[in-house]
Write a protein that holds these residues in place. Sequence first.
Motif, PDB file in Angstrom:
ATOM      1  N   GLU A  50       0.851  -1.202   0.000  1.00 22.25           N
ATOM      2  CA  GLU A  50       0.000   0.000   0.000  1.00 22.25           C
ATOM      3  C   GLU A  50       0.885   1.248   0.000  1.00 22.25           C
ATOM      4  OE1 GLU A  50      -3.124   0.592  -0.243  1.00 22.25           O
ATOM      5  OE2 GLU A  50      -3.946  -1.428  -0.148  1.00 22.25           O
ATOM      6  N   SER A  58      -6.513   4.517   3.901  1.00 18.56           N
ATOM      7  CA  SER A  58      -6.858   4.799   2.491  1.00 18.56           C
ATOM      8  C   SER A  58      -6.303   3.682   1.606  1.00 18.56           C
ATOM      9  CB  SER A  58      -6.282   6.156   2.072  1.00 18.56           C
ATOM     10  OG  SER A  58      -4.904   6.207   2.414  1.00 18.56           O
ATOM     11  N   THR A  60      -5.772   0.892  -1.209  1.00 22.38           N
ATOM     12  CA  THR A  60      -5.947   0.905  -2.662  1.00 22.38           C
ATOM     13  C   THR A  60      -6.114  -0.502  -3.242  1.00 22.38           C
ATOM     14  OG1 THR A  60      -3.561   0.765  -3.054  1.00 22.38           O
ATOM     15  CG2 THR A  60      -4.497   2.984  -2.863  1.00 22.38           C
ATOM     16  N   LYS A  61      -5.847  -1.521  -2.444  1.00 25.08           N
ATOM     17  CA  LYS A  61      -5.843  -2.883  -2.984  1.00 25.08           C
ATOM     18  C   LYS A  61      -6.994  -3.705  -2.400  1.00 25.08           C
ATOM     19  CE  LYS A  61      -1.995  -2.176  -5.249  1.00 25.08           C
ATOM     20  NZ  LYS A  61      -0.894  -1.632  -4.563  1.00 25.08           N
TER      21      LYS A  61
END
Length: 188
Positions: A50, A58, A60-61
């Motif tokens: 990340e 936050s 993303t994956k």
Amino acid sequence: MNLLVIVASTRPGRIGDQVGRWVADHAAKTTDFEIRIADLIDFNLPLFDEPGHPRMGSYTKEHTKAWSKAVDAADAFIIVTPEYNYTMPPSLVNAIDYLHHEWAYKPAAFVGYGGASGGFRAIQTARLLISNLKVMPLPAMVALAGVYASSPDAKIAIDEIYNDQADAMLVELKLWAEALQTIRTKKK
Ligand SMILES: Cc1cc2nc3c(=O)[nH]c(=O)nc-3n(C[C@H](O)[C@H](O)[C@H](O)COP(=O)(O)O)c2cc1C
């Protein structure tokens, strides 16, 4: 109260899945926890990938979001860890590092296994790491000494005495889970 049993070993031929099932089944018989098993092999987390600090949340994956959801839903953890080179396996370090707030103000009990040490040194190092994330690592634990599978598909045998140790650990885990829920409510 939701109990998440985290199986740390992702090694082909591992016994960690059997150890995890043993403690989850035992907890299901003797406690009123809602129990889920989080087998790290299923989450398939790569080495931490990340861009942001987990504190920001936050993600993303998709693998991070799935792992976050599983840990966030828990009120208590049992971490099932082998000992590799006197410490916990890198799969567990990685999985812990992935998240931040999801861990906070929750208790963790440990089931360790390995050679003569019963995974004791792995548990000690995992306690140190996870306490940095405001997890309360319990003194009560189960350290399974000399539990091996005779072949990759063989069933492991867990001595009756470890059921008593698991009982004592689960009583403590419930007490801490209830107490720390109060803190989490205040923090909201
Ligand atoms: C890389 C590696 C290092 C190990 N180091 C230790 C160790 O330091 N102490 C110990 O008691 N057992 C050690 N062992 C034995 C493991 O704890 C034992 O094989 C255990 O079954 C591994 O868990 P798993 O089968 O769920 O992967 C090691 C095993 C591996 C693969």
